[in-house]
Design a protein around this motif. Structure first.
Motif, short mmCIF file in Angstrom:
data_model
loop_
_atom_site.label_atom_id
_atom_site.label_comp_id
_atom_site.label_asym_id
_atom_site.label_seq_id
_atom_site.Cartn_x
_atom_site.Cartn_y
_atom_site.Cartn_z
N PHE A 37 0.76 -1.27 0.00
CA PHE A 37 0.18 0.16 -0.16
C PHE A 37 1.06 1.33 0.07
O PHE A 37 2.01 1.24 0.54
CB PHE A 37 -0.86 -0.05 1.09
N GLY A 38 0.55 2.37 -0.77
CA GLY A 38 0.99 3.44 -0.87
C GLY A 38 2.14 3.67 -1.74
O GLY A 38 2.91 4.77 -1.94
N ARG A 45 8.13 0.23 -2.62
CA ARG A 45 8.01 1.13 -1.76
C ARG A 45 9.29 2.05 -1.61
O ARG A 45 9.18 2.98 -1.27
CB ARG A 45 7.64 0.43 -0.21
N ASP A 76 8.85 6.05 -1.52
CA ASP A 76 9.19 6.72 -0.51
C ASP A 76 10.37 7.94 -0.87
O ASP A 76 10.19 8.84 -0.61
CB ASP A 76 10.24 6.02 0.46
N ALA A 77 11.09 7.35 -2.27
CA ALA A 77 11.78 8.50 -2.59
C ALA A 77 11.26 9.38 -3.60
O ALA A 77 11.76 10.30 -4.55
CB ALA A 77 13.10 7.78 -3.26
N ARG A 78 9.81 9.18 -3.64
CA ARG A 78 8.89 10.00 -4.75
C ARG A 78 9.43 9.93 -5.96
O ARG A 78 9.28 10.71 -6.84
CB ARG A 78 9.02 11.65 -4.15
#
Lengths: 582, 443
Positions: free
Chosen positions: A243-244, A424, A428-430
């Protein structure tokens, strides 16, 4: 004709209900209704027939207030979907009840409500294509009506057996889907009236007229997919991720920008809000390819996570059946199934209640068979009139703990042609879209040439290897030329593979633009760099990156677009420059 | 209506009881009547022939075979009235604050989900004054979002902060498995903020049976939903949903359900979803926002994992800070393009640089970080944490955005931050002096 059976409830365990047959024959997979005390009829499906006239039903609604002894009426018919004009642009629940119609009755998804799946009052302008005396078979085109963006062919139901003679057909004019339009006669002289709609059992794959292999890539507007991990018309893709990691945004982007004629979104056990975003936003958005509303090519099936679990499976199959039907229309259809894991979990719940011996992670043993049969319904179909249609399926998977080594992901990987692993670390690092650059794969042809794809992948792999060396040894620990290679890989990632889905221009890249971008990327990669020292090298690439990103945000064919492009090319050749001069 | 009473109890487990009875409805509410006249609630959860399985709200301990079961002819309901504001209830809906029982409408619990066409696309930002939320993961009205944190983190403090600092019309606190001091803390905070008259609490502490804890979210959400339908903006705080999931696991286990992952039932996802999905911005009415707490050690544990797939993001709390990585607001894109022109871009730039800095943290452990740029990244990381990540430092969004630009300018050159020239022209604070870090390497 099967005699419809009657029965009564003997056990209730959440959505799994046991019933005893009183009379009649019962078919595995047929639809039944349980009538509860307040008179509401709850739709259910027979999922198991046991000895002694015992059957198990999975009820598609909340079973609160059901009692032992409640009457069960079997219909003798399998769970079906109504196929005909009026599907496009609509939003239904997992059992084809139009949500806007249900919304007129209540705020909530109250149980026991059923609405006509298709508008029965709307008049369609029908143009006949056959005449009395013509011979027709299942799938023959009787005529057509205009629906949204295209001519919707009216077929002889696919379930009809043998040859029939047309006795009578209505004149060109306006008819509802309830009105008979054709009368046909079979060899024995039995006549039958046909309407513009017919039913098809959702769990039965529609046979292909002739099947072909998917070979043409479908542009999605997403650069990393179109260049490195493409999907083809008629192809399948598996998109797992924790997720995310950006599954939802990717899905929405695909729904908006994919070059398909029809997009079907099966929101299966996912957040209601996400489906809402689509069906409330899309009517306002104009599809640049057609000049019409984006909703005109879209059909949404929403069995969201708080709706009854048993209907999740139905929603996935229903979307697929509708997809197959529009493929028969000669269209390119894309199904976005989000998420197949929720479907699998629904099966797990039911299987658990039936006390079946569980497989890995308590999923039923047959889960892999169901998954592969589902993806097999995608494909390219050659039609009788020499046209072709296709059905592509992109299935998202929501693996527990983001671990791809679980039964649903693994079964999906075996059944699909492209694998887009969401990571992920990247999200997280966009670095969106956070599709793993190294581990993802596709067997379909790219919009770029084969050697160009290999060229990019090699650079990316090098970049990754150098990055880990930098962590170990520091920037100073590696030679300049290696550092330059690393900076090139980083640049390609940032300006070419990453994309801002929320930006009007950068959010979608057409094939022409992708080509131009790649050519410049290649020129940058191949340009000789005569700089020394990490600081200077990094600064050079920083300026290039900045200029490239600015270019990405300019719409094509504008003057500023061309200006920025030549500026970028100029900067690529300059090594020792003051930024003010550019 | 004649209520049927039965005496022939078959079996009694930790939370489950079976009895032979007929004419019983699925999910019907029942009473266990003890020989001394005491009563406890139970609910029908399965029927098989004349065998009825009941879930015992008070647990199975002390229930004897000479207890009677009276079926109440109604499903689980909860009272609803404006007079509930300021009151405290238990997990079976009874007042526990010593106040009188209220005459109120009885409303259904765990009803069906709202028709998606009645939902609005969430478009209204909720200002919290917490920079890590307002700037980086904006909270939006009707969002469902939990705080992921280890047990012991000050998550309840943040929950109470957000609830009392924002503009909610009604706050409903659903406490599941609270320690007594946590319960007291919530009560105190609400009183300190002068918010009693807009707050209702449904509280289950470790003292009560787990089935009562299981009911808390349903009661809280049923009441909240009704207020939202009346046009109120309602905030529901649920703490802690990991406890709740654990109760669910215990009860499933008592029913001999086949466990899926780590003993949790296979429907954990659906169970959590049917609660969280109550969050909605309702067309022509109010809204329901859910802030939850999910305590965890590891994000891949089944509870945070399933929760993450359901909720619209999460706030990840660690060592008292709100972390950037691991936190996410899925709805932020709906609102952060209408706050200030630089909001989205600076948010992304700050995050990208922080992620680059995180890489250097790894490298630093090998002693390989020596160049000026990397050292500046590491400095930037420290500043970021110190000036932005404390969730208890109040900062308006605009001030927080300015602070972001200021932090960037203190550590980077313009061309290093990857922002478009258009924004740099407007927002880059030219007067801020770049702090060059001494290069310690020898080339």
């Amino acid at each position: 004709m099967i005699q419809k059976a009657n029965g009564k409830v003997i056990s209730v365990n959440e959505s799994l209900v046991g019933a005893q047959i009183i009379d009649g024959a019962v078919m595995n997979g047929e639809v039944a209704y349980v009538k509860i005390e307040d008179g509401k009829r709850l739709k259910a499906e027979v999922i198991d027939v046991k000895s002694g006239g015992l059957v198990f039903l999975q009820v598609f609604e909340d079973t609160q207030w059901m009692q032992v002894g409640d009457k069960v009426a079997f219909t003798g018919l399998p769970l079906s979907v109504k196929l005909g004009p009026g599907i496009l642009g609509s939003v239904t629940d997992g059992l084809q009840n139009p949500l806007y119609e249900l919304g007129k009755m209540d705020w909530f998804m109250e149980r026991g409500l059923e609405v006509d799946p298709l508008d029965t009052r709307k008049k369609w302008h029908f143009t006949p294509k056959v005449e009395p005396g013509d011979t027709v078979t299942a799938g023959s085109v009787l005529g057509s009506v205009p629906e949204k963006l295209f001519e919707h062919k009216i077929f002889v139901p696919f379930s009809l057996e043998g040859e029939h003679i047309v006795l009578d057909i209505v004149k060109e004019g306006n008819y509802t889907i309830e009105e008979p339009i054709v009368t046909i006669k079979d060899k024995s002289g039995r006549t039958e009236q046909l309407k513009m709609v017919f039913d098809w059992p959702v769990k039965k794959a529609m046979p292909f007229y002739k099947r072909a292999v998917p070979t043409k890539s479908m542009p999605t507007g997403i650069r990393i997919l179109d260049s490195l991990f493409p999907i083809a018309y008629g192809g399948t893709a598996c998109c797992p991720g924790p997720f995310g990691a950006g599954k939802t945004v990717l899905q929405h982007s695909l729904a908006k920008h994919s070059q398909a004629d029809v997009v079907i979104m099966a929101a299966c056990g996912e957040r209601a809000g996400e489906a809402v975003e689509v069906f409330k936003d899309f009517p306002e958005l104009i599809d640049p390819r057609t000049g019409k509303s984006l909703m005109d090519r879209t059909y949404i099936v929403g069995n969201t996570s708080s709706m009854p679990v048993a209907a999740r499976e139905a929603s996935v199959y229903m979307a697929t059946t509708v997809g197959e039907y529009y493929r028969k229309q000669g269209l390119n259809v894309l199904i976005l199934a989000d998420s197949t894991s929720r479907w699998a979990q629904a099966l797990r719940e039911t299987s658990g209640r039936k006390e079946e011996i569980p497989g890995p992670e308590a999923f039923p043993m047959y889960i892999s068979t169901l998954i592969s049969a589902f993806y097999d319904r995608a494909g390219v179909e050659l039609l009788p009139d020499n046209s072709s249609g296709s059905l592509s399926i992109i299935g998202t998977v929501s693996p527990a703990g983001g671990n791809f080594d679980e039964p649903v992901t693994q079964a999906t990987l075996l059944s699909t042609g492209a694998f887009w692993g969401l990571s992920r670390n990247l999200s997280d690092a966009r670095k969106y879209p956070a599709i793993d650059r190294i581990d993802s794969t596709s067997k379909y042809p790219s919009l770029l040439e084969v050697e160009e794809v290999a060229y990019l992948l090699e650079l990316l792999r090098d970049g990754k290897a150098i990055a880990s060396n930098i962590i170990l040894m520091g920037e100073k620990g590696i030679p300049d030329e290696i550092y330059i290679r690393y900076q090139k890989a980083e640049l390609v990632d940032t300006v070419f593979l990453q994309q801002n889905s929320f930006h009007e221009v950068d959010g979608v890249t057409k094939p022409e633009r992708l080509r131009q971008m790649f050519d410049i990327v290649k020129e940058i990669i191949e340009a000789p760099i005569v700089l020394h020292g990490k600081e200077k090298i990094r600064s050079h690439f920083n300026f290039l990156r900045q200029a490239f990103l600015d270019w990405n945000y300019l719409s094509m064919n504008s003057e500023s677009y061309e200006n920025q492009k030549s500026k970028l090319l100029k900067m690529n050749k300059m090594m020792d420059y003051a930024p003010e001069n550019v | 209506m004649l209520l049927k009473t039965y005496e022939n109890i078959d079996s009694i487990g930790r939370a489950i009881l079976t009895i032979k009875a007929d004419g019983v409805h699925n999910k019907e509410l029942a009473e266990v009547i003890y020989p001394n006249g005491q009563r406890a609630f139970a609910q029908v959860i399965a029927l098989e022939g004349d065998q009825v399985t009941l879930q015992l709200f008070g647990g199975g301990f002390g229930v004897s075979t000479n207890c009677k079961i009276r079926f109440l002819g109604k499903p689980m309901q909860v009272g609803f009235s404006d007079d509930m504001l300021g009151r405290i209830y238990s997990g079976n809906g009874q007042p526990v604050d010593g106040g009188p029982e209220l005459l109120s409408d009885m409303i259904r619990v765990a009803g069906p989900s709202i028709n998606p066409v009645k939902r609005l696309i969430p478009k209204e930002m909720i200002r919290t004054g917490v920079p890590m939320i307002d700037v980086f993961n904006t909270l939006v009205r009707s969002q469902k979002i939990p705080i992921f944190a280890k047990a012991g983190e000050p998550y309840n403090r943040l929950l109470a902060n957000i609830a009392t600092q924002t503009d909610a019309d009604i706050i409903i606190i659903g406490g599941v498995g609270l320690k007594y001091d946590e319960y007291h803390y919530f009560k105190q905070r609400i009183e300190d903020a002068g918010s009693q008259n807009r707050t209702i609490m449904f509280i289950h502490t470790h003292r009560e049976a787990i089935v009562e804890g299981l009911m808390v979210p349903d009661l809280a959400l049923a009441v909240a939903e009704r207020f939202a339908l009346q046009g109120k903006n309602v905030f529901v705080l649920l703490s802690d949903m990991t406890q709740w999931s654990d109760y669910l696991r215990q009860v499933a286990n008592a029913q001999d359900q086949i466990p899926a992952n780590q003993g949790y039932p296979g429907d954990l996802y659906s169970q959590l979803a049917s609660r969280y999905e109550k969050a909605a911005d309702i067309e022509g009415a109010g809204s329901l926002t859910i802030l939850g707490v999910t305590t965890m050690d590891d994000v891949t544990h089944p509870v945070p994992d399933n929760t993450g797939y359901i909720t619209e993001g999460q706030f990840y709390m660690k060592d008292g800070y709100l972390e950037l990585f691991g936190s996410l607001s899925r709805l932020k894109q709906q609102v952060n393009d209408r706050t200030r022109a630089d909001h989205r871009s600076i948010m992304n730039a700050m995050a990208r640089l922080l992620s680059e800095a995180e890489e250097r943290v790894k490298a630093q452990k090998f002693g390989s970080v020596k160049d000026d740029y990397s050292l500046r990244l590491l400095e930037y990381r420290k500043t970021f944490q110190k000036e932005l990540m404390d969730p208890f430092k109040y900062l308006e969004l605009e001030d927080a955005l300015d602070l972001c630009w200021n932090i960037l300018a203190r550590h980077f050159r313009k061309e290093e931050v990857g922002l478009s020239s258009k924004l740099l022209d407007v927002y880059w604070p030219e007067s801020t002096i770049l702090k060059i870090v001494q290069d310690t390497s020898h080339e």
